[in-house]
Scaffold this motif. Sequence first.
Motif, PDB file in Angstrom:
ATOM      1  N   VAL A 143      25.592 -16.508 -10.997  1.00 33.18           N
ATOM      2  CA  VAL A 143      26.569 -17.547 -10.622  1.00 33.18           C
ATOM      3  C   VAL A 143      25.844 -18.822 -10.207  1.00 33.18           C
ATOM      4  O   VAL A 143      26.192 -19.929 -10.650  1.00 33.18           O
ATOM      5  CB  VAL A 143      27.477 -17.048  -9.477  1.00 33.18           C
ATOM      6  N   LEU A 144      24.800 -18.687  -9.379  1.00 29.95           N
ATOM      7  CA  LEU A 144      24.051 -19.861  -8.917  1.00 29.95           C
ATOM      8  C   LEU A 144      23.387 -20.594 -10.078  1.00 29.95           C
ATOM      9  O   LEU A 144      23.353 -21.828 -10.109  1.00 29.95           O
ATOM     10  CB  LEU A 144      22.995 -19.430  -7.896  1.00 29.95           C
ATOM     11  N   ILE A 145      22.851 -19.839 -11.038  1.00 29.50           N
ATOM     12  CA  ILE A 145      22.211 -20.458 -12.209  1.00 29.50           C
ATOM     13  C   ILE A 145      23.224 -21.269 -13.012  1.00 29.50           C
ATOM     14  O   ILE A 145      22.965 -22.413 -13.404  1.00 29.50           O
ATOM     15  CB  ILE A 145      21.550 -19.380 -13.102  1.00 29.50           C
ATOM     16  N   GLN A 146      24.400 -20.690 -13.233  1.00 33.75           N
ATOM     17  CA  GLN A 146      25.426 -21.399 -14.002  1.00 33.75           C
ATOM     18  C   GLN A 146      25.949 -22.630 -13.249  1.00 33.75           C
ATOM     19  O   GLN A 146      26.209 -23.669 -13.853  1.00 33.75           O
ATOM     20  CB  GLN A 146      26.587 -20.447 -14.339  1.00 33.75           C
ATOM     21  N   ILE A 147      26.072 -22.502 -11.918  1.00 38.27           N
ATOM     22  CA  ILE A 147      26.520 -23.656 -11.122  1.00 38.27           C
ATOM     23  C   ILE A 147      25.508 -24.792 -11.213  1.00 38.27           C
ATOM     24  O   ILE A 147      25.875 -25.958 -11.396  1.00 38.27           O
ATOM     25  CB  ILE A 147      26.728 -23.231  -9.655  1.00 38.27           C
ATOM     26  N   SER A 148      24.223 -24.457 -11.113  1.00 39.91           N
ATOM     27  CA  SER A 148      23.195 -25.502 -11.168  1.00 39.91           C
ATOM     28  C   SER A 148      23.185 -26.205 -12.524  1.00 39.91           C
ATOM     29  O   SER A 148      22.992 -27.423 -12.617  1.00 39.91           O
ATOM     30  CB  SER A 148      21.817 -24.908 -10.859  1.00 39.91           C
ATOM     31  N   LYS A 149      23.418 -25.455 -13.594  1.00 43.03           N
ATOM     32  CA  LYS A 149      23.478 -26.057 -14.930  1.00 43.03           C
ATOM     33  C   LYS A 149      24.665 -27.009 -15.038  1.00 43.03           C
ATOM     34  O   LYS A 149      24.562 -28.087 -15.625  1.00 43.03           O
ATOM     35  CB  LYS A 149      23.566 -24.969 -15.994  1.00 43.03           C
TER      36      LYS A 149
END
Length: 330
Positions: free
Chosen positions: A6-12
């Motif tokens: 989730v954090l990776i997708q949010i940062s993208k």
Amino acid sequence: AAGDQVLIQISKRERKVLREIDTIARLGGDEFTLLVSGFSNTDEINDIALKLFDVLNQSITVDDREVYVTSSIGITVYPDNGNTPEILLQNADTAMYRAKEGGRNGFQFYTRDMTERAFEKILMISGLKRALGQNEFEVFYQPQVDISGSERVSLEGLVRWRHPELGLQSPAKFIVAAEESGLIVDIDRWMMRAGLVQLKRWKDEGFIVGRLSLNLSVQQLTQADLTEFIRNTLKETQCYGSWLCLEVTESQIMKDPKKSIAVLKEISDMGIKIAVDDFGTGYSSLSYLKKLPVDTLKIDRSFIHDISDNEEDTAIVRSVIALAKSMRID
């Protein structure tokens, strides 16, 4: 692992909203910091915040499951809100928590007033800790009278803080800080001990006193050792459960009604009466009311205040009284 995805997708997604000259970093946990430059007015910052909300509100797919996140944004502007990275980050953090208080999925610009209020809260919390250690709290007793006669039937204990510099303080001045800091549990427990010690003394001296009513905070209802604490305190003070009434507000019960019902039933089994305070102002459900071990409904004062000349308030009070009578509740 799912949280990391989730954090990776949010940062993208955040990266797509920002320009090449902007900086984004994850500070830790679920907090990101964005450094944005080259704008001429706050409207441009508003636009960036709204774009961020737009992309963050969209569903995220993790292991073929859709999840949704909420976000809160605190904004500081250099140099108005600080001239060092440390101060700017600190003030942005303060603004972010204010955005959370206002409801999720919101953003808040920092103001100096926020720091002043935060500082006042810190002073208040440290003062409350000192007050517990130095026995600065007092219990004031308010009689509860049966108007069909004039006999005093019960007492309600109300906490006051005798501040060494500010004098006697009502709960309105400190209860919110006590609840937010969790100190309300210690204050409630101190008050129960103090109230029961005084009640036993009055009983032994021959005063005709019924039950003692005390407020029970929502944080108390979530404590695993609550019923054990009450049993031990009754034993230590040589009091009976039938001498005590605990009051909970309607809105507190409805935060977790199933949990509240289970805990209140355990308390009721000790012979302790249960009263629902501020009745009529929360999000009550009659289906839960009939399951609760309630002995008394205390109608909220907002309905009582204009009862002599307000037909709507009169009708509401009559209805609550009729409901209580039909359910054999005082």
